[in-house]
Design a protein around this motif. Structure first.
Motif, PDB file in Angstrom:
ATOM      1  N   UNK A 187       0.849  -1.208   0.000  1.00  0.00           N
ATOM      2  CA  UNK A 187       0.000   0.000   0.000  1.00  0.00           C
ATOM      3  C   UNK A 187       0.874   1.244   0.000  1.00  0.00           C
ATOM      4  N   UNK A 188       1.987   1.197   0.724  1.00  0.00           N
ATOM      5  CA  UNK A 188       2.918   2.324   0.765  1.00  0.00           C
ATOM      6  C   UNK A 188       3.492   2.589  -0.621  1.00  0.00           C
ATOM      7  N   UNK A 189       3.885   1.550  -1.317  1.00  0.00           N
ATOM      8  CA  UNK A 189       4.440   1.708  -2.667  1.00  0.00           C
ATOM      9  C   UNK A 189       3.402   2.293  -3.622  1.00  0.00           C
ATOM     10  N   UNK A 190       2.186   1.778  -3.560  1.00  0.00           N
ATOM     11  CA  UNK A 190       1.121   2.293  -4.427  1.00  0.00           C
ATOM     12  C   UNK A 190       0.847   3.763  -4.109  1.00  0.00           C
ATOM     13  N   UNK A 191       0.808   4.103  -2.819  1.00  0.00           N
ATOM     14  CA  UNK A 191       0.534   5.487  -2.439  1.00  0.00           C
ATOM     15  C   UNK A 191       1.641   6.424  -2.916  1.00  0.00           C
ATOM     16  N   UNK A 192       2.889   5.992  -2.824  1.00  0.00           N
ATOM     17  CA  UNK A 192       3.996   6.817  -3.320  1.00  0.00           C
ATOM     18  C   UNK A 192       3.856   7.014  -4.824  1.00  0.00           C
ATOM     19  N   UNK A 193       3.475   5.969  -5.552  1.00  0.00           N
ATOM     20  CA  UNK A 193       3.245   6.110  -6.994  1.00  0.00           C
ATOM     21  C   UNK A 193       2.087   7.058  -7.267  1.00  0.00           C
ATOM     22  N   UNK A 194       1.038   6.973  -6.468  1.00  0.00           N
ATOM     23  CA  UNK A 194      -0.105   7.880  -6.624  1.00  0.00           C
ATOM     24  C   UNK A 194       0.328   9.323  -6.375  1.00  0.00           C
ATOM     25  N   UNK A 195       1.108   9.551  -5.339  1.00  0.00           N
ATOM     26  CA  UNK A 195       1.610  10.894  -5.072  1.00  0.00           C
ATOM     27  C   UNK A 195       2.409  11.426  -6.255  1.00  0.00           C
ATOM     28  N   UNK A 196       3.260  10.572  -6.821  1.00  0.00           N
ATOM     29  CA  UNK A 196       4.117  11.001  -7.929  1.00  0.00           C
ATOM     30  C   UNK A 196       3.324  11.226  -9.205  1.00  0.00           C
ATOM     31  N   UNK A 197       2.484  10.267  -9.543  1.00  0.00           N
ATOM     32  CA  UNK A 197       1.793  10.311 -10.832  1.00  0.00           C
ATOM     33  C   UNK A 197       0.588  11.250 -10.849  1.00  0.00           C
ATOM     34  N   UNK A 198      -0.082  11.400  -9.727  1.00  0.00           N
ATOM     35  CA  UNK A 198      -1.300  12.206  -9.715  1.00  0.00           C
ATOM     36  C   UNK A 198      -1.076  13.593  -9.101  1.00  0.00           C
ATOM     37  N   UNK A 199      -0.109  13.698  -8.154  1.00  0.00           N
ATOM     38  CA  UNK A 199       0.075  14.959  -7.443  1.00  0.00           C
ATOM     39  C   UNK A 199       1.453  15.578  -7.665  1.00  0.00           C
ATOM     40  N   UNK A 200       2.251  14.950  -8.497  1.00  0.00           N
ATOM     41  CA  UNK A 200       3.585  15.451  -8.848  1.00  0.00           C
ATOM     42  C   UNK A 200       4.508  15.585  -7.630  1.00  0.00           C
ATOM     43  N   UNK A 201       4.339  14.709  -6.663  1.00  0.00           N
ATOM     44  CA  UNK A 201       5.229  14.655  -5.499  1.00  0.00           C
ATOM     45  C   UNK A 201       6.307  13.630  -5.838  1.00  0.00           C
TER      46      UNK A 201
END
Length: 190
Positions: A129-143
């Protein structure tokens, strides 16, 4: 937030994700053993019923009242009662560790490893879940702190692997197809 979420199929629910960073953290928590569009509607249901998605308000709500609003049909999750407790634990953590500001989880991360440690410390977040959330932050929120790709693992790759790659109903279906194929391959191998 950088882009508009289009995960839930309900514009009002997607708007809650767009407007409230803590809603995204809650949605990711709910994204287990439950359809992703339904999980990502959870914060909208909470906000609609409680009047807020603020972590301090959620943490301070009487647990019995919160269980009631979480389990009222349509519930926030198929396991609404246990998820109500998890959402309140998550809210308490964000209040205690980040003064109620979910954006500090990722905004203050020094690099990908630090971001992984911060997200992994969230109640209800395991390694995947942590890995998916980091990908979500990067891909959707540009973090994208240095090293985010390593922290996200394969979820950083282009494709349709997780909710991080959902930008439309069509991409939601592509993610479902990917997960179904991966599950079938694992079953055949094991």
């Amino acid at each position: 937030m950088l882009v508009s979420f289009q995960v839930t199929g309900v514009p009002e629910a997607d708007a809650v994700l767009d407007e409230h960073p803590f809603a995204v953290v809650v949605a990711m928590l709910l994204d287990q053993q439950y359809g992703m569009e339904h999980a990502f509607r959870g914060p909208w249901k909470i906000k609609s019923r409680l009047g807020s998605i603020d972590p301090a308000v959620i943490a301070g709500t009487d647990p019995d009242r919160f269980v009631e609003l979480a389990t009222t049909p349509p519930a926030i999750h198929r396991y609404g009662r246990s998820m109500a407790g998890r959402v309140q634990d998550l809210a308490r953590h964000v209040v205690e560790e980040y003064d109620g500001d979910a954006t500090r989880i990722w905004g203050e991360a020094t690099d990908g490893a630090d971001l992984f440690a911060r997200v992994r410390a969230l109640p209800g977040y395991g390694d995947q879940k942590t890995k998916v959330f980091i990908a979500l932050l990067a891909k959707r929120l540009d973090v994208r702190p240095e090293g985010w790709e390593e922290a996200a693992g394969d979820y950083a790759l282009d494709g349709y692997r997780s909710v991080a790659d959902v930008t439309s109903p069509e991409t939601l279906q592509k993610v479902r197809d990917f997960k179904k194929a991966r599950k079938a391959a694992a079953k055949a191998a094991g």
